[in-house]
Design an enzyme around this catalytic site. Structure first.
Site, PDB file in Angstrom:
ATOM      1  N   ASP A  55      33.573   3.603   2.425  1.00  0.00           N
ATOM      2  CA  ASP A  55      34.776   3.699   1.577  1.00  0.00           C
ATOM      3  C   ASP A  55      35.843   4.605   2.177  1.00  0.00           C
ATOM      4  OD1 ASP A  55      33.397   2.170  -0.219  1.00  0.00           O
ATOM      5  OD2 ASP A  55      32.878   3.831  -1.559  1.00  0.00           O
TER       6      ASP A  55
HETATM    7  P1  NAP Z   1      29.880   4.997   1.267  1.00  0.00           P
HETATM    8  O1  NAP Z   1      31.190   4.356   1.058  1.00  0.00           O
HETATM    9  O2  NAP Z   1      29.000   5.193   0.088  1.00  0.00           O
HETATM   10  O3  NAP Z   1      29.129   4.111   2.361  1.00  0.00           O
HETATM   11  C1  NAP Z   1      27.954   4.509   2.935  1.00  0.00           C
HETATM   12  C2  NAP Z   1      27.478   3.413   3.885  1.00  0.00           C
HETATM   13  O4  NAP Z   1      26.350   3.925   4.567  1.00  0.00           O
HETATM   14  C3  NAP Z   1      27.054   2.146   3.181  1.00  0.00           C
HETATM   15  O5  NAP Z   1      28.007   1.121   3.323  1.00  0.00           O
HETATM   16  C4  NAP Z   1      25.702   1.786   3.831  1.00  0.00           C
HETATM   17  O6  NAP Z   1      25.774   0.491   4.406  1.00  0.00           O
HETATM   18  C5  NAP Z   1      25.539   2.845   4.918  1.00  0.00           C
HETATM   19  N1  NAP Z   1      24.160   3.330   5.025  1.00  0.00           N
HETATM   20  C6  NAP Z   1      23.299   3.644   4.032  1.00  0.00           C
HETATM   21  N2  NAP Z   1      22.127   4.039   4.533  1.00  0.00           N
HETATM   22  C7  NAP Z   1      22.251   3.982   5.876  1.00  0.00           C
HETATM   23  C8  NAP Z   1      21.383   4.277   6.956  1.00  0.00           C
HETATM   24  N3  NAP Z   1      20.121   4.700   6.770  1.00  0.00           N
HETATM   25  N4  NAP Z   1      21.852   4.125   8.211  1.00  0.00           N
HETATM   26  C9  NAP Z   1      23.103   3.672   8.434  1.00  0.00           C
HETATM   27  N5  NAP Z   1      23.971   3.385   7.455  1.00  0.00           N
HETATM   28  C10 NAP Z   1      23.542   3.544   6.182  1.00  0.00           C
HETATM   29  O7  NAP Z   1      30.013   6.415   1.955  1.00  0.00           O
HETATM   30  P2  NAP Z   1      31.283   7.285   2.326  1.00  0.00           P
HETATM   31  O8  NAP Z   1      32.183   6.505   3.245  1.00  0.00           O
HETATM   32  O9  NAP Z   1      30.731   8.574   2.765  1.00  0.00           O
HETATM   33  O10 NAP Z   1      32.082   7.422   0.973  1.00  0.00           O
HETATM   34  C11 NAP Z   1      31.640   8.233  -0.112  1.00  0.00           C
HETATM   35  C12 NAP Z   1      31.857   7.530  -1.432  1.00  0.00           C
HETATM   36  O11 NAP Z   1      31.367   8.356  -2.486  1.00  0.00           O
HETATM   37  C13 NAP Z   1      33.325   7.283  -1.730  1.00  0.00           C
HETATM   38  O12 NAP Z   1      33.481   6.100  -2.480  1.00  0.00           O
HETATM   39  C14 NAP Z   1      33.687   8.471  -2.574  1.00  0.00           C
HETATM   40  O13 NAP Z   1      34.822   8.286  -3.400  1.00  0.00           O
HETATM   41  C15 NAP Z   1      32.431   8.592  -3.406  1.00  0.00           C
HETATM   42  N6  NAP Z   1      32.401   9.933  -3.986  1.00  0.00           N
HETATM   43  C16 NAP Z   1      32.098  10.987  -3.210  1.00  0.00           C
HETATM   44  C17 NAP Z   1      32.193  12.251  -3.747  1.00  0.00           C
HETATM   45  C18 NAP Z   1      31.947  13.462  -2.915  1.00  0.00           C
HETATM   46  O14 NAP Z   1      32.140  14.548  -3.444  1.00  0.00           O
HETATM   47  N7  NAP Z   1      31.561  13.333  -1.665  1.00  0.00           N
HETATM   48  C19 NAP Z   1      32.567  12.436  -5.063  1.00  0.00           C
HETATM   49  C20 NAP Z   1      32.859  11.321  -5.828  1.00  0.00           C
HETATM   50  C21 NAP Z   1      32.765  10.074  -5.269  1.00  0.00           C
HETATM   51  P3  NAP Z   1      24.441  -0.349   4.704  1.00  0.00           P
HETATM   52  O15 NAP Z   1      23.690  -0.403   3.412  1.00  0.00           O
HETATM   53  O16 NAP Z   1      24.940  -1.664   5.178  1.00  0.00           O
HETATM   54  O17 NAP Z   1      23.682   0.396   5.748  1.00  0.00           O
END
Ligand code: NAP
Length: 464
Positions: free
Chosen positions: A388
């Site tokens: 994301d």
């Molecule tokens: P993400 O959008 O959740 O994507 C994580 C990706 O990691 C997934 O598409 C998944 O694809 C891949 N993945 C999972 N396990 C894996 C593994 N073992 N090896 C390789 N890839 C793996 O993560 P992000 O880009 O870090 O974004 C964070 C999200 O959380 C955002 O939407 C954000 O708004 C939300 N959020 C975060 C917080 C915060 O404080 N950090 C707070 C509120 C909301 P596959 O399944 O295809 O592998």
């Protein structure tokens, strides 16, 4: 606890504890001093607990010992959860804290009624209402994050009206109690109605917004504790509760900003609903894939590599392999930096903590704004389990649920490589057009395994 006022030892211990809490928060705000911050917080809390146990008004220690035992039995396993489960673990802590606050408020009311001043009754009402609603809301939030409850927002027409109406009834009951503290039959209303409200409050909020909601609930639990401080005339509780309340609030503001959302949008926006059309487009595109050998060959030719870590790196526990990868590239004279998105992973600072654990030099971590000015000079942007936070739809697609969220503009790098296991979406549940660009190579595999394979290629193949 009023007796504490007459006991200078307890009073001094409380002042020292308060000072330690303030220092703890200050130190926690920078990675270099964060460990000291945790220690200061622990010592402060230990001191506060011991000082309270010295209070002469305690008749028997039996129940306290029982509570302590139960707390330890629950607290130790909670402290051992994986870092990716920290948001739901934190939600459970808020639930316990808020429940304790509501229980103390209830006990104080029935002990004192009807001889309660309007001020104390107001504080009691705030304590019990916030404590009760935080209890059920935090349990719901933990359930959604742990995926034992459906993450999808559940909405119906007039939902906000119903929810606010229910809260309004509880507030009305609280006002009547302030006017007439002897109306004991009304008191259950300010416990039960907020319990129901807490449950209803979380139903329309999607899983993706839970971390922000949890930090807001942290704030409520803190305010409830501060109100309890006024009831019990404890300066320690007032200060600790206010610190908790304000820091939770500031954190929610930071998280909302990083996602370009407002509080009202988080609480009433039912984020995560409009996902189907975006995911539908995905089927049409084709992606280019590459092997660890291909990736290593491209990396060897690069001068500047930007690593973009995300939730997948955390799940795979790939941070130590990533550190090895960093070492191998830097030894070859390649410039390597890490682009850190403020909400990458599942909690603020998630990537910073993991990379610090693997001893990645802190000055190699750069913030989103700086990274975005660097990307046009970057030869390879290597996205490791982030999704994301790299999605261009946030800038280009007005219909996307993440539209407006600031993102890492990795597509500006010359080549983009993405390590993930398949084409699954990220937390927001939407497809990512980045994967279909001509300059993007998909490296399908587990983050730890794939990075390990690239390292093996780079070290095994020597200089070719
Ligand atoms: P993400 O959008 O959740 O994507 C994580 C990706 O990691 C997934 O598409 C998944 O694809 C891949 N993945 C999972 N396990 C894996 C593994 N073992 N090896 C390789 N890839 C793996 O993560 P992000 O880009 O870090 O974004 C964070 C999200 O959380 C955002 O939407 C954000 O708004 C939300 N959020 C975060 C917080 C915060 O404080 N950090 C707070 C509120 C909301 P596959 O399944 O295809 O592998």
């Amino acid at each position: 606890m009023n007796g504490a006022l007459n006991n200078p030892v307890i009073e001094i211990a409380y002042i020292v504890a308060v000072a330690l809490f303030v220092l703890s928060l200050k130190w926690l705000s920078a990675p270099a001093t964060a460990r000291r911050g945790v220690l200061a917080g622990e010592i402060g809390m230990g001191l506060a607990v011991v000082a309270t146990l010295l209070y002469h008004g305690i008749v028997t220690y039996k129940w306290i010992a029982l509570g302590l035992g139960a707390g330890i039995a629950i607290g130790i396993p909670l402290g051992l959860v994986q870092m990716t489960a920290v948001p739901q673990r934190t939600a459970l802590s808020h639930a316990f804290g808020a429940f304790a606050s509501a229980l103390v408020g209830t006990a104080e009311y029935y002990l004192r009624a009807p001889h309660i001043t309007a001020f104390v009754m107001s504080a009691l009402a705030v304590e019990v209402i916030l404590g009760s609603l935080t209890f059920t809301a935090s349990l719901m939030a933990a359930g959604k994050l742990q995926e034992v409850l459906p993450q999808r927002p559940i909405t119906y027409t007039g939902q906000n009206f119903v929810n606010l109406g229910i809260l309004g009834v509880a507030i009305l009951a609280a006002i009547l109690l302030v006017l007439n503290p002897g109306a004991t039959w009304l008191f259950p209303a300010i416990i039960v109605i907020p319990l129901v409200f807490g449950f209803l409050l979380i139903i329309p909020i999607g899983g993706a917004d839970m971390p922000t909601v949890i930090s807001l609930l942290n704030s409520y639990a803190g305010l409830s504790a501060a109100a309890m401080g006024f009831v019990l005339r404890s300066k320690l509780l007032i200060v600790a509760g206010a610190l908790d309340g304000s820091s939770g609030f500031v954190l929610s503001v930071i998280m909302s900003k990083a996602m370009n959302r407002s509080f009202t949008n988080v609480l009433f926006g039912a984020f995560g609903q409009v996902q189907v059309s975006a995911a539908g487009d995905a089927e049409a595109g084709t992606v280019r894939t590459a092997t660890p050998e291909d990736a290593a060959a491209i990396l060897e030719a690069a001068n500047y590599v930007m690593i973009v870590p995300g939730y997948g790196m955390a799940v795979a526990q790939a941070q130590h392999k990533v550190r090895e990868f960093y070492d191998v590239l830097t030894k070859r004279g390649i410039e390597v930096k890490f682009a850190i998105h403020p909400v990458a992973g599942r909690m603020p600072g998630h990537m910073n903590v993991l990379l610090a654990e693997a001893d990645v030099p802190y000055d190699k971590l750069i913030e989103m704004e700086d990274a975005n000015t660097e990307f046009p000079q970057v030869d390879v942007a290597l996205v490791i389990g982030a999704n994301d936070v790299t999605n261009p739809a946030a800038r280009t697609d007005k219909g996307s649920p993440i539209y407006g969220m600031p993102i890492l503009e990795v597509e500006k790098a010359r080549t983009v490589m993405v390590i993930k296991r398949g084409m699954s979406p990220g937390f927001a549940g939407i497809d990512n057009k980045l994967y279909y660009l001509d300059k993007t190579l998909m490296l399908f595999g587990d983050a730890k395994g794939f990075v390990g394979n690239i390292v093996r290629e780079l070290t095994g193949s020597g200089g070719h």
